[in-house]
Design a protein around this motif. Structure first.
Motif, short mmCIF file in Angstrom:
data_model
loop_
_atom_site.label_atom_id
_atom_site.label_comp_id
_atom_site.label_asym_id
_atom_site.label_seq_id
_atom_site.Cartn_x
_atom_site.Cartn_y
_atom_site.Cartn_z
N GLY A 133 0.81 -1.21 0.00
CA GLY A 133 0.00 0.00 0.00
C GLY A 133 0.84 1.26 0.00
O GLY A 133 0.51 2.24 -0.66
N VAL A 134 1.96 1.24 0.74
CA VAL A 134 2.87 2.39 0.75
C VAL A 134 3.58 2.50 -0.59
O VAL A 134 3.75 3.59 -1.15
CB VAL A 134 3.88 2.28 1.90
N LEU A 135 3.98 1.37 -1.15
CA LEU A 135 4.67 1.39 -2.45
C LEU A 135 3.77 1.91 -3.57
O LEU A 135 4.21 2.65 -4.45
CB LEU A 135 5.18 -0.01 -2.79
N SER A 136 2.49 1.53 -3.53
CA SER A 136 1.57 1.94 -4.59
C SER A 136 1.05 3.35 -4.42
O SER A 136 0.48 3.93 -5.34
CB SER A 136 0.37 0.97 -4.65
N GLY A 137 1.25 3.91 -3.22
CA GLY A 137 0.75 5.26 -2.96
C GLY A 137 -0.62 5.30 -2.32
O GLY A 137 -1.13 6.37 -2.02
N ASP A 138 -1.24 4.14 -2.08
CA ASP A 138 -2.55 4.12 -1.44
C ASP A 138 -2.47 4.53 0.03
O ASP A 138 -3.45 5.01 0.61
CB ASP A 138 -3.17 2.72 -1.53
N LEU A 139 -1.31 4.30 0.66
CA LEU A 139 -1.09 4.64 2.06
C LEU A 139 0.02 5.67 2.16
O LEU A 139 1.03 5.58 1.45
CB LEU A 139 -0.70 3.40 2.87
N GLU A 140 -0.15 6.62 3.06
CA GLU A 140 0.92 7.61 3.26
C GLU A 140 2.03 7.02 4.12
O GLU A 140 3.20 7.34 3.94
CB GLU A 140 0.36 8.87 3.91
N MET A 141 1.67 6.15 5.05
CA MET A 141 2.66 5.52 5.92
C MET A 141 2.08 4.25 6.51
O MET A 141 0.88 3.99 6.42
CB MET A 141 3.09 6.47 7.04
N ALA A 142 2.95 3.44 7.12
CA ALA A 142 2.51 2.22 7.78
C ALA A 142 3.40 1.96 8.98
O ALA A 142 4.58 2.31 8.98
CB ALA A 142 2.54 1.03 6.82
N VAL A 143 2.83 1.34 10.01
CA VAL A 143 3.57 0.94 11.21
C VAL A 143 3.38 -0.56 11.34
O VAL A 143 2.29 -1.02 11.70
CB VAL A 143 3.07 1.68 12.46
N VAL A 144 4.41 -1.33 11.03
CA VAL A 144 4.26 -2.77 10.84
C VAL A 144 5.52 -3.52 11.24
O VAL A 144 6.51 -2.92 11.65
CB VAL A 144 3.94 -3.07 9.35
N THR A 145 5.47 -4.85 11.09
CA THR A 145 6.67 -5.66 11.19
C THR A 145 7.54 -5.37 9.96
O THR A 145 7.06 -5.41 8.84
CB THR A 145 6.32 -7.16 11.22
N LEU A 146 8.81 -5.07 10.20
CA LEU A 146 9.68 -4.67 9.10
C LEU A 146 10.22 -5.89 8.36
O LEU A 146 10.53 -6.91 8.97
CB LEU A 146 10.83 -3.82 9.63
N ALA A 147 10.33 -5.76 7.06
CA ALA A 147 10.79 -6.86 6.22
C ALA A 147 12.28 -7.11 6.44
O ALA A 147 13.05 -6.17 6.68
CB ALA A 147 10.54 -6.54 4.75
N PRO A 148 12.72 -8.38 6.36
CA PRO A 148 14.16 -8.67 6.48
C PRO A 148 14.99 -7.94 5.42
O PRO A 148 16.13 -7.54 5.69
CB PRO A 148 14.22 -10.19 6.30
N ALA A 149 14.43 -7.76 4.22
CA ALA A 149 15.13 -7.05 3.14
C ALA A 149 14.17 -6.01 2.57
O ALA A 149 13.46 -6.28 1.60
CB ALA A 149 15.60 -8.02 2.06
N PRO A 150 14.12 -4.80 3.14
CA PRO A 150 13.15 -3.79 2.71
C PRO A 150 13.37 -3.34 1.27
O PRO A 150 14.49 -3.36 0.76
CB PRO A 150 13.39 -2.63 3.69
N ASP A 151 12.30 -2.92 0.62
CA ASP A 151 12.38 -2.37 -0.73
C ASP A 151 13.18 -1.07 -0.69
O ASP A 151 12.94 -0.21 0.16
CB ASP A 151 10.96 -2.10 -1.24
#
Length: 296
Positions: free
Chosen positions: A135-153
């Protein structure tokens, strides 16, 4: 191309339905169809195939889809940059969080935020961490608070705020509960209940076993940690749970292995102009960050 027609196009593409798109946009189905027809006239190509009740993108629609998202994000960024000049913290904030973080980490921050900025309309969505990333990558979300990916984009700014220590647990009547010390190889001999496929937490657990050449027998899975805890308490298998969820209903296993940890934090798109509302939220999250998270 006007933005209203592009919004209608994205809504139909995302929902696979003109009626559902209308509900999302608070428009009638004929109004949505009219906007799509206007857009098709402007570009000189049909965007959707309608076969029975099924709506699917044509080749032209597939080409337009990512560009439409980029255009709308660019327009929104321009509006946001101009609104930020006033310095006021108002408007809307669209953010996502996972159920666990939303229930166990965010409440005091959300309370402080809403008290400090009552004129902000918060659109808070509870999503799996993986969905929030997209959702953040596509622009649908301004931000997110989540479990972080081992290898972030690399297109994302990712900031740890908390470190979750995951503990191995089982039900009090599970055979493993009778052992003083348990090796990972012993866990491999028993069924596990873990988060669903492709979740970051499951990847962390499976990678831990794989590093020792071990396989995990996953009997059941669900993305809701509270449901995992219930499955553990009734004896359906062992699992890993954050310390914030552990109480006397489960048995903590003493494992011959270093603790498994997962970072929790926020992410925003590097190319997005953040609203003052989002910047204020990020400031609160930065203040709440633990020393261990800051060190990552």
């Amino acid at each position: 191309m006007d933005t209203q027609s592009l919004q209608a196009f994205l809504a139909v593409a995302n929902n696979g339905s003109f009626s559902l798109a209308g509900e999302q946009l608070y428009l009638t189905q004929p109004a949505v169809s009219k906007r799509i027809a206007t857009l098709e006239d402007q570009i000189g190509a049909r965007l959707f195939d309608r076969i029975g009740r099924r709506v699917s993108l044509t080749e032209a629609g597939q080409v337009l889809l990512p560009r439409a998202r980029e255009i709308l994000v660019m327009v929104d960024d321009s509006r946001q940059a101009l609104a930020n000049l006033a310095g006021d913290v108002r408007g809307s904030l669209t953010m996502a969080t996972s159920h666990h973080i939303g229930l166990h980490r965010l409440p005091p921050i959300l309370k402080a935020y809403t008290q400090a900025h009552p004129e902000v309309h918060m659109d808070l969505r509870f999503l799996d961490s993986e969905q929030a990333y997209q959702g953040v990558l596509s622009g649908d979300l301004e931000m997110a608070v989540v479990t972080l990916a081992p290898a972030p984009d690399p297109r994302l700014t990712v900031v740890p705020v908390w470190i979750d220590r995951l503990r191995f647990v089982c039900g009090k009547e599970h055979p493993l509960a009778r052992q003083d010390r348990v090796a990972l190889s012993t866990l491999s001999e028993h069924d596990a209940v873990l988060p669903g496929h492709l979740t970051f937490t499951r990847s962390i657990v499976l990678d831990t076993f794989a590093q020792d050449g071990l396989h995990v027998n996953v009997g059941l899975s669900t993305n809701y940690l509270e449901t995992l805890k219930m499955m553990v308490t009734i004896g359906l298998g062992w699992s890993v749970l954050p310390e914030t969820l552990i109480d006397d209903e489960v048995h903590i296993l003493s494992i011959e292995h270093r603790p498994i940890e997962r970072p929790l934090g926020y992410l925003v798109h590097k190319n997005r102009t953040l609203s003052n509302a989002a910047r204020s939220m990020l400031s609160l999250l930065d203040d709440a960050a633990t020393p261990k998270a800051r060190a990552l």
